[in-house]
Design an enzyme around this catalytic site. Structure first.
Site, PDB file in Angstrom:
ATOM      1  N   ASP A  19      99.384  49.231  27.022  1.00  9.10           N
ATOM      2  CA  ASP A  19      99.697  49.731  28.351  1.00  9.10           C
ATOM      3  C   ASP A  19     101.192  49.079  28.582  1.00  9.10           C
ATOM      4  O   ASP A  19     101.749  49.372  29.814  1.00  9.10           O
ATOM      5  CB  ASP A  19      98.724  49.361  29.233  1.00  9.10           C
ATOM      6  CG  ASP A  19      98.326  48.011  29.573  1.00  9.10           C
ATOM      7  OD1 ASP A  19      99.344  47.084  29.114  1.00  9.10           O
ATOM      8  OD2 ASP A  19      97.424  47.576  30.250  1.00  9.10           O
ATOM      9  N   SER A  38      94.696  38.416  39.325  1.00  9.08           N
ATOM     10  CA  SER A  38      94.674  39.730  39.330  1.00  9.08           C
ATOM     11  C   SER A  38      94.145  40.116  37.815  1.00  9.08           C
ATOM     12  O   SER A  38      93.263  39.223  37.064  1.00  9.08           O
ATOM     13  CB  SER A  38      95.827  40.657  39.690  1.00  9.08           C
ATOM     14  OG  SER A  38      96.854  40.175  38.896  1.00  9.08           O
ATOM     15  N   HIS A  67      99.334  44.304  30.379  1.00  9.32           N
ATOM     16  CA  HIS A  67      98.596  43.225  29.966  1.00  9.32           C
ATOM     17  C   HIS A  67      98.965  42.570  28.790  1.00  9.32           C
ATOM     18  O   HIS A  67      99.438  43.049  27.667  1.00  9.32           O
ATOM     19  CB  HIS A  67      97.141  43.629  30.069  1.00  9.32           C
ATOM     20  CG  HIS A  67      96.796  44.288  31.462  1.00  9.32           C
ATOM     21  ND1 HIS A  67      96.754  45.636  31.626  1.00  9.32           N
ATOM     22  CD2 HIS A  67      96.634  43.653  32.606  1.00  9.32           C
ATOM     23  CE1 HIS A  67      96.390  45.835  32.896  1.00  9.32           C
ATOM     24  NE2 HIS A  67      96.273  44.752  33.575  1.00  9.32           N
TER      25      HIS A  67
END
Length: 244
Positions: free
Chosen positions: A189, A14, A192
């Site tokens: 964030d 992903s 990540h």
């Protein structure tokens, strides 16, 4: 296809895979380390979960391909572990389905070639210091990421690997060994990986590749350097010491 043919390492996953070529990301670092030794191929898809990956794994890794990868590094689970959305939309995948999806992905990859090796990355932890904007987005979408769920899915991934005899990296544990990991291992964030977090991923991957009893070994020190042999037509400055 550009030759000579090198071993092919595919990064499949992903957004942690898709973004791995950014600013010291782990994919970019691996590409640098394996320069002239192996081709690092990126197959990362932002927002994907194991369900979506299983739907297309046969297209990404066709059995009739002329050349099969030497190594596939697989990462899914972070999006799967997001809490269910009230509308039943979103990336959440129930734990039991996640385990079976990852099992079926591994079975398919194993069928590609006797020489195709598989390495699973377990879901890493996340920082609770996510940015204000990211926090607002989570609140509005009612999709919550929690460290508790990350750990549950990480442990499930590791247990599956042990059951199937798959090589794996325990990112959940490795990331948390970093000093001040919540502030240094992630981008703004909180999910990540930063360059520091990526450094740990690379170190853990190389450690596993060094210890794996694979023939041939896929560790960079064990792979030949392309066109590394001496050539009389390769002129080196007399001021430089040429190391073959």
């Amino acid at each position: 296809m550009v030759g000579p043919q090198r071993p092919q390492f595919v990064l499949f996953g992903s957004s942690i895979v898709q973004l791995s070529y950014r600013n010291g990301g782990w994919g970019a670092v691996l590409a640098d380390i394996y320069s002239r030794k192996a081709d690092i191929v990126l197959r990362g898809y932002n927002g994907w979960n194991s369900r979506r990956a299983l739907e297309v794994v046969h297209q990404i890794f066709p059995k009739d391909a002329a050349v099969q990868p030497s190594l596939v590094i697989v990462y899914f689970g972070g999006n799967d572990s997001v809490a269910p959305h009230p509308t039943r939309s979103g990336p959440h995948v129930p734990l039991s389905e996640y385990i079976e999806n990852m099992r079926k992905i591994a079975i398919h990859l194993k069928s590609l070639s006797d020489k195709t090796r598989i390495l699973y990355l377990s879901p890493p932890p996340m920082s609770d210091k996510i940015s204000r904007i990211e926090g607002v987005l989570y609140l509005l979408s009612k999709q919550q990421r929690t460290n508790e769920n990350c750990q549950i899915y990480s442990e499930a991934c590791i247990n599956l690997c042990k059951e199937m005899g798959l090589t794996f990296v325990d990112l959940w544990t490795a990331i948390q060994k970093i000093d001040d990991w919540k502030n240094t291992s992630f981008t703004a964030d909180g999910v990540h990986l930063s360059s520091e977090g990526s450094r740990v991923v690379v170190e853990e991957i190389l450690k596993v590749l060094k210890e794996a009893e694979w023939k041939p070994s896929l560790h960079p020190k064990s792979l030949p350097t392309e066109f590394g042999e001496y050539s009389a037509s390769y002129h080196v400055s007399p001021k430089l010491k040429h190391k073959l």
